[in-house]
Design a protein around this motif. Structure first.
Motif, PDB file in Angstrom:
ATOM      1  N   VAL A 172       0.853  -1.192   0.000  1.00 31.00           N
ATOM      2  CA  VAL A 172       0.000   0.000   0.000  1.00 31.00           C
ATOM      3  C   VAL A 172       0.887   1.239   0.000  1.00 31.00           C
ATOM      4  O   VAL A 172       1.905   1.288   0.699  1.00 31.00           O
ATOM      5  CB  VAL A 172      -0.937   0.025   1.220  1.00 31.00           C
ATOM      6  CG1 VAL A 172      -1.758   1.309   1.239  1.00 31.00           C
ATOM      7  CG2 VAL A 172      -1.858  -1.168   1.204  1.00 31.00           C
ATOM      8  N   ASP A 215      -6.804   2.917  -5.166  1.00 31.26           N
ATOM      9  CA  ASP A 215      -7.845   2.482  -4.234  1.00 31.26           C
ATOM     10  C   ASP A 215      -8.833   3.613  -3.985  1.00 31.26           C
ATOM     11  O   ASP A 215     -10.039   3.407  -4.017  1.00 31.26           O
ATOM     12  CB  ASP A 215      -7.211   2.026  -2.915  1.00 31.26           C
ATOM     13  CG  ASP A 215      -8.209   1.397  -1.974  1.00 31.26           C
ATOM     14  OD1 ASP A 215      -8.263   0.153  -1.917  1.00 31.26           O
ATOM     15  OD2 ASP A 215      -8.951   2.142  -1.297  1.00 31.26           O
ATOM     16  N   VAL A 225      -2.684   0.604  -4.375  1.00 28.82           N
ATOM     17  CA  VAL A 225      -2.384  -0.763  -3.952  1.00 28.82           C
ATOM     18  C   VAL A 225      -1.681  -1.496  -5.095  1.00 28.82           C
ATOM     19  O   VAL A 225      -2.081  -1.384  -6.255  1.00 28.82           O
ATOM     20  CB  VAL A 225      -3.670  -1.526  -3.558  1.00 28.82           C
ATOM     21  CG1 VAL A 225      -3.335  -2.946  -3.108  1.00 28.82           C
ATOM     22  CG2 VAL A 225      -4.412  -0.784  -2.450  1.00 28.82           C
ATOM     23  N   LYS A 227      -0.374  -5.368  -6.237  1.00 28.19           N
ATOM     24  CA  LYS A 227      -0.477  -6.799  -5.973  1.00 28.19           C
ATOM     25  C   LYS A 227       0.378  -7.564  -6.978  1.00 28.19           C
ATOM     26  O   LYS A 227       0.843  -7.012  -7.958  1.00 28.19           O
ATOM     27  CB  LYS A 227      -1.941  -7.253  -6.085  1.00 28.19           C
ATOM     28  CG  LYS A 227      -2.915  -6.518  -5.176  1.00 28.19           C
ATOM     29  CD  LYS A 227      -4.346  -6.968  -5.421  1.00 28.19           C
ATOM     30  CE  LYS A 227      -5.340  -6.165  -4.611  1.00 28.19           C
ATOM     31  NZ  LYS A 227      -6.746  -6.584  -4.881  1.00 28.19           N
ATOM     32  N   SER A 273      -8.555  -7.883   1.757  1.00 31.69           N
ATOM     33  CA  SER A 273      -9.108  -7.281   0.542  1.00 31.69           C
ATOM     34  C   SER A 273     -10.568  -7.700   0.406  1.00 31.69           C
ATOM     35  O   SER A 273     -10.902  -8.880   0.536  1.00 31.69           O
ATOM     36  CB  SER A 273      -8.315  -7.743  -0.684  1.00 31.69           C
ATOM     37  OG  SER A 273      -8.910  -7.266  -1.877  1.00 31.69           O
ATOM     38  N   VAL A 288      -8.672  -2.335   0.622  1.00 31.37           N
ATOM     39  CA  VAL A 288      -7.857  -3.167   1.500  1.00 31.37           C
ATOM     40  C   VAL A 288      -7.820  -2.511   2.875  1.00 31.37           C
ATOM     41  O   VAL A 288      -7.930  -1.289   2.997  1.00 31.37           O
ATOM     42  CB  VAL A 288      -6.419  -3.337   0.958  1.00 31.37           C
ATOM     43  CG1 VAL A 288      -6.422  -4.185  -0.298  1.00 31.37           C
ATOM     44  CG2 VAL A 288      -5.757  -1.997   0.693  1.00 31.37           C
ATOM     45  N   VAL A 293      -1.979  -1.425   6.238  1.00 29.63           N
ATOM     46  CA  VAL A 293      -2.562  -0.259   5.566  1.00 29.63           C
ATOM     47  C   VAL A 293      -2.473   0.962   6.488  1.00 29.63           C
ATOM     48  O   VAL A 293      -2.076   2.058   6.061  1.00 29.63           O
ATOM     49  CB  VAL A 293      -4.027  -0.541   5.167  1.00 29.63           C
ATOM     50  CG1 VAL A 293      -4.654   0.695   4.528  1.00 29.63           C
ATOM     51  CG2 VAL A 293      -4.105  -1.731   4.229  1.00 29.63           C
TER      52      VAL A 293
END
Length: 346
Positions: A172, A215, A225, A227, A273, A288, A293
């Motif tokens: 994040v 986000d 975010v 991934k 998530s 998330v 975070v």
């Protein structure tokens, strides 16, 4: 109510159609508009652009039905036409179909057959309009909703798993425009929005270039975010690019003399998530959440102008790929012990 343009030079046909479809007309199912030839039909279509289908004769003065078909394709290629003619030989039928006719009915008119054909054509026309509307709405939706949300909404299990969530490994990043709050207090709203959109456009491009997703926008800040493979590396690459691009930006508005700078906090690790909010009130946020975070947000709070701050655990993962320096230990809200942080230089 379906709007149907009837193109025929026989005046009696208008009376006959109004009689045969009087019930549907009274119940506002059909609205018929009449034209005496192709030229008149084109003028009617310009005046009434939301026509659903066209029923047209072939043999007419000034502009015949086959010529009208070619003009319809130029005017509105999605408008469907049914030819209604006594000249039902194979040459005329093939010519009509090749020029875009949806169907062909021969005279004298069998009104039962005409009704079935009209309904079939109207159904096809509605499907086309609904598809175009859906595409337009989806394109608008893409401007407001992240691609991950759209992909989730398109999955078969969407409705049954709307409140489901999963634990993921991700990174994040919080990015804040330093000093922008003070500027916005003394600047007109239109200038503030223009400035924000300009800076956000720069940031978002760099985030997307590293396969991150936005986000949310939080005032003058962005939460992003990352991934997948090398998510921490890609987040740091995006942060460095954002910092360099923002530093290179001139002042958007000469009256403010505001020179943009960013402060960035990054944290990697496990997080939840899923959809957060109230399904009962139809208000959800696909996001998330979790300690990592919250830590990323606190790291951004601790960062100064042009600083990219990461935790010690993140530093251990990327110390061979990025040049960093130790900042020291900082106290964080709701944390019992201070945490050691590092600044990413390049």
């Amino acid at each position: 109510m379906s709007k149907i343009l009837v193109v025929d030079d026989e005046v009696d046909l208008e009376i006959l159609i109004k009689q045969k479809f009087r019930k549907q007309i009274r119940q506002n199912e059909y609205e018929f508009v009449f034209a005496i030839n192709g030229k008149d039909a084109l003028e009617k279509l310009v005046a009434i652009p939301d026509m659903d289908i066209v029923l047209s004769d072939i043999n007419m003065p000034e502009m015949d039905g086959l010529t009208l078909l070619t003009k319809l394709n130029e005017l509105n290629p999605l408008l469907k036409s049914v030819m209604v003619s006594a000249y039902g030989d194979m040459d005329n039928i093939r010519t009509a179909m090749n020029r875009g006719a949806f169907d062909f009915i021969t005279k004298p008119i069998d009104f039962k057959d005409l009704t079935i054909t009209m309904e079939k054509t109207l159904k096809h026309a509605r499907q086309i309009k609904e598809t175009l509307k859906a595409i337009k709405e989806n394109n608008i939706l893409k401007m407001y909703v992240d691609e991950n949300v759209l992909n989730f909404m398109g999955s078969q299990e969407y409705e049954s798993t709307i409140m489901a969530n999963e634990n993921i490994e991700a990174t994040v990043m919080f990015i804040d425009l330093c000093g922008f709050t003070a500027i916005s207090e003394n600047t007109t709203p239109d200038v503030v929005v223009t400035m924000l959109n300009t800076y956000f456009d720069v940031m978002v491009k760099e985030i997307l270039a590293q396969e991150g997703h936005i986000d949310k926008f939080i005032g003058d800040a962005i939460m992003a975010v990352f991934k997948g493979d090398y998510h921490l590396d890609r987040a740091i690459d995006a942060a460095l690019a954002v910092r360099d691009q923002i530093n290179a930006r001139p002042a958007v508005d000469d009256s403010t003399k505001f020179q943009p700078k960013v402060s960035i906090g990054i944290k990697s690790g496990e997080m939840i998530s899923g959809n957060i909010g109230s399904s009962g009130l139809n208000r959800l946020d696909y996001t998330v959440s979790g300690d990592n975070v919250n830590t990323a947000a606190r790291l951004q709070d601790a960062a100064g102008e042009n600083q990219i701050i990461i935790s010690e655990s993140c530093y251990e993962q990327v110390k061979e790929s990025f040049q960093c320096k130790k900042v020291g230990s900082i106290n964080m809200k709701n944390k019992a012990t201070p945490i050691t942080v590092f600044e990413v230089l390049e």
